[in-house]
Design a protein around this motif. Structure first.
Motif, mmCIF file in Angstrom:
data_model
loop_
_atom_site.group_PDB
_atom_site.id
_atom_site.type_symbol
_atom_site.label_atom_id
_atom_site.label_comp_id
_atom_site.label_asym_id
_atom_site.label_seq_id
_atom_site.Cartn_x
_atom_site.Cartn_y
_atom_site.Cartn_z
ATOM 1 N N ASP A 108 42.953 41.167 45.563
ATOM 2 C CA ASP A 108 43.617 40.007 45.524
ATOM 3 C C ASP A 108 43.814 39.016 46.739
ATOM 4 O O ASP A 108 43.997 39.269 47.608
ATOM 5 C CB ASP A 108 45.070 40.315 45.123
ATOM 6 C CG ASP A 108 45.777 39.137 44.583
ATOM 7 O OD1 ASP A 108 45.335 38.060 44.958
ATOM 8 O OD2 ASP A 108 47.120 39.487 44.183
ATOM 9 N N ILE A 109 43.296 37.777 46.492
ATOM 10 C CA ILE A 109 43.128 36.855 47.890
ATOM 11 C C ILE A 109 44.561 36.627 48.062
ATOM 12 O O ILE A 109 44.546 36.402 49.592
ATOM 13 C CB ILE A 109 42.467 35.617 47.536
ATOM 14 C CG1 ILE A 109 41.946 34.821 48.598
ATOM 15 C CG2 ILE A 109 43.258 34.515 46.661
ATOM 16 C CD1 ILE A 109 40.936 35.491 49.494
ATOM 17 N N ASN A 113 34.813 36.803 48.102
ATOM 18 C CA ASN A 113 36.041 37.499 47.489
ATOM 19 C C ASN A 113 36.208 37.224 46.185
ATOM 20 O O ASN A 113 36.124 36.048 45.375
ATOM 21 C CB ASN A 113 37.325 36.991 48.205
ATOM 22 C CG ASN A 113 38.660 37.709 47.474
ATOM 23 O OD1 ASN A 113 39.471 36.918 46.845
ATOM 24 N ND2 ASN A 113 38.902 38.798 47.758
ATOM 25 N N LEU A 162 47.108 29.494 43.338
ATOM 26 C CA LEU A 162 46.116 29.941 44.061
ATOM 27 C C LEU A 162 45.062 28.875 44.778
ATOM 28 O O LEU A 162 44.614 28.899 45.781
ATOM 29 C CB LEU A 162 45.032 30.880 43.325
ATOM 30 C CG LEU A 162 45.812 32.177 42.824
ATOM 31 C CD1 LEU A 162 44.625 32.733 41.737
ATOM 32 C CD2 LEU A 162 45.669 33.169 43.842
ATOM 33 N N HIS A 202 38.704 40.833 40.447
ATOM 34 C CA HIS A 202 38.094 41.969 39.487
ATOM 35 C C HIS A 202 36.762 42.528 39.865
ATOM 36 O O HIS A 202 35.782 41.657 40.351
ATOM 37 C CB HIS A 202 37.924 41.392 38.171
ATOM 38 C CG HIS A 202 39.121 41.075 37.638
ATOM 39 N ND1 HIS A 202 40.170 41.672 37.393
ATOM 40 C CD2 HIS A 202 39.779 39.846 37.211
ATOM 41 C CE1 HIS A 202 41.314 41.111 36.942
ATOM 42 N NE2 HIS A 202 41.016 39.869 37.000
HETATM 43 C C1 SAM Z 1 36.799 30.088 37.599
HETATM 44 S S1 SAM Z 1 36.209 31.639 37.867
HETATM 45 C C2 SAM Z 1 35.148 31.414 39.385
HETATM 46 C C3 SAM Z 1 33.764 31.284 38.776
HETATM 47 C C4 SAM Z 1 32.559 31.114 39.896
HETATM 48 N N1 SAM Z 1 32.979 29.907 40.617
HETATM 49 C C5 SAM Z 1 31.393 31.034 39.264
HETATM 50 O O1 SAM Z 1 30.757 29.943 39.335
HETATM 51 O O2 SAM Z 1 30.737 32.261 38.996
HETATM 52 C C6 SAM Z 1 37.702 32.249 38.763
HETATM 53 C C7 SAM Z 1 37.677 33.633 39.535
HETATM 54 O O3 SAM Z 1 38.752 33.721 40.229
HETATM 55 C C8 SAM Z 1 39.121 35.149 40.311
HETATM 56 N N2 SAM Z 1 40.581 35.180 40.665
HETATM 57 C C9 SAM Z 1 41.695 35.333 39.765
HETATM 58 N N3 SAM Z 1 42.637 35.402 40.476
HETATM 59 C C10 SAM Z 1 42.313 35.961 41.809
HETATM 60 C C11 SAM Z 1 43.198 36.510 43.043
HETATM 61 N N4 SAM Z 1 44.262 36.405 43.076
HETATM 62 N N5 SAM Z 1 42.137 36.524 44.143
HETATM 63 C C12 SAM Z 1 40.847 36.597 43.959
HETATM 64 N N6 SAM Z 1 40.259 36.204 42.864
HETATM 65 C C13 SAM Z 1 40.982 35.867 41.763
HETATM 66 C C14 SAM Z 1 38.847 35.510 38.698
HETATM 67 O O4 SAM Z 1 38.876 36.944 38.368
HETATM 68 C C15 SAM Z 1 37.609 34.767 38.300
HETATM 69 O O5 SAM Z 1 36.474 35.487 38.332
#
Ligand code: SAM
Length: 334
Positions: free
Chosen positions: A57-58, A35, A98, A38
């Motif tokens: 959105d999770i 999940n 989150l 964006h």
């Molecule tokens: C720190 S990044 C994770 C990167 C990933 N672990 C990697 O190694 O490529 C956090 C991600 O959480 C997503 N995110 C933020 N809010 C979210 C939500 N409400 N539901 C799902 N994903 C979300 C962001 O768009 C972002 O891509």
């Protein structure tokens, strides 16, 4: 080494971004669900990892619709814990909350193991949250471990310290042992020194890049400012910084697209290309970000990711320990 699908542990991935952490798990595990909020990073995820990713959105996703996986992996957004970001913590920051959503999904499905990656500041300025999280996971029935790991200790040409939390379901009878640092130290030169000159791609000009994602179109800051820094290295204080050739890079950030001047190429008069940034995250060139992803998102998903070699060390050691526990249980020792 070829791992047969039926022998692989199944993984569900949360906050998956462009899937850099998933890339590290992909070979030795079977990723069945992911999940991401964006669409832009998800396009890269689909291209490189698989089409199983759900965009949305999770927080709007009911926990009972998330499949069971043997292992859950996720790096909830860190801006609310980052000293570089908003630093509002879990109470005020939406993204900080989150981590608790992730906790509730684990509580519902009880995977054998889970990994939670976050900024090191969660273990510094937001210790209360960290300890409440650890206590809640222990109460849920997990043996908990956490460590601050620097990617530079795992062969990545970048000093990038992250908090890694790993929980192992108590019935498996062990605590996760973190991987030993590797003997290999990589420098910026080691990982980008062999790249050909970046191709120029602007509104007015298109050169075919010899290496995917190795293009430059930078027009900001102005050449005058850039030369000011080049001629007067002390002016690097003014927000501009060349990467060193013979050392690791400082931590790449998610806002590298905006702050590219902090990540100037060691000698070329431009910011890093996306490919150079990916290499500094130790991502193999087989990972290609499609052109449909906007350039700013290409940089963002790169700066947001878990360095591939660190992810790989975690994935491999976890798999071996889970297999070991399964073998012990099969011969009836536990
Ligand atoms: C720190 S990044 C994770 C990167 C990933 N672990 C990697 O190694 O490529 C956090 C991600 O959480 C997503 N995110 C933020 N809010 C979210 C939500 N409400 N539901 C799902 N994903 C979300 C962001 O768009 C972002 O891509």
């Amino acid at each position: 080494m070829v791992y047969r699908e039926q022998n692989k542990f199944k993984v569900c991935s949360f906050f998956a971004g462009g899937g850099l952490l998933d890339l590290a798990f992909k070979e030795e595990y079977q990723i069945i669900w992911a999940n991401e909020l964006h669409e832009q990073p998800a396009l890269s995820y689909m291209h490189n990892i698989g089409r199983h990713i759900k965009v949305g959105d999770i927080l709007q996703h009911p926990n009972h619709l998330i499949p069971y996986g043997d292992v859950y992996i996720g790096g909830p957004p860190c801006v609310d814990y980052s000293s570089d970001g908003k630093n509002r913590g879990e109470e005020e920051g939406l993204t900080g909350r989150l981590v608790w959503k992730y906790q509730s999904i684990i509580a519902q499905n009880k995977p054998m193991a889970f990994l939670l990656e976050n900024v090191s500041n969660l273990a510094r300025q937001h210790k209360d949250t960290l300890y409440r999280l650890l206590t809640s996971f222990t109460d849920l029935g997990y043996n908990m471990g956490f460590r601050l790991l620097n990617a530079a200790d795992y062969g990545v040409a970048q000093s990038r310290e992250r908090l890694i939390i790993v929980g192992i379901r108590k019935d498996l009878g062990f605590f996760y042992e973190f991987p030993e640092p590797s003997q290999i130290r990589a420098t910026v030169r080691d990982v980008i020194g062999d790249l050909p000159e970046a191709a120029t791609v602007t509104k007015f000009m298109y050169e075919e890049p010899l290496v995917a994602n190795h293009t430059t179109n930078w027009e900001s800051p102005s050449p005058e400012r850039l030369y000011d820094v080049i001629l007067n290295p002390r002016n690097q204080r003014r927000g501009m910084r060349r990467l060193p050739w013979d050392d690791v890079s400082p931590t790449l950030t998610a806002h590298i697209a905006k702050d590219g001047r902090e990540f100037l190429h060691p000698t070329a008069d431009r910011r890093l290309t996306v490919r150079e940034a990916l290499r500094i995250m130790s991502v193999p060139d087989s990972y290609v970000i499609p052109g449909t992803v906007k350039l700013s998102h290409q940089y963002r998903l790169t700066g947001n990711g878990v360095p591939y070699l660190l992810g790989k060390a975690l994935a491999r050691s976890l798999r071996l320990q889970l297999l070991n526990a399964r073998d012990i249980r099969m011969v009836g020792i536990i």
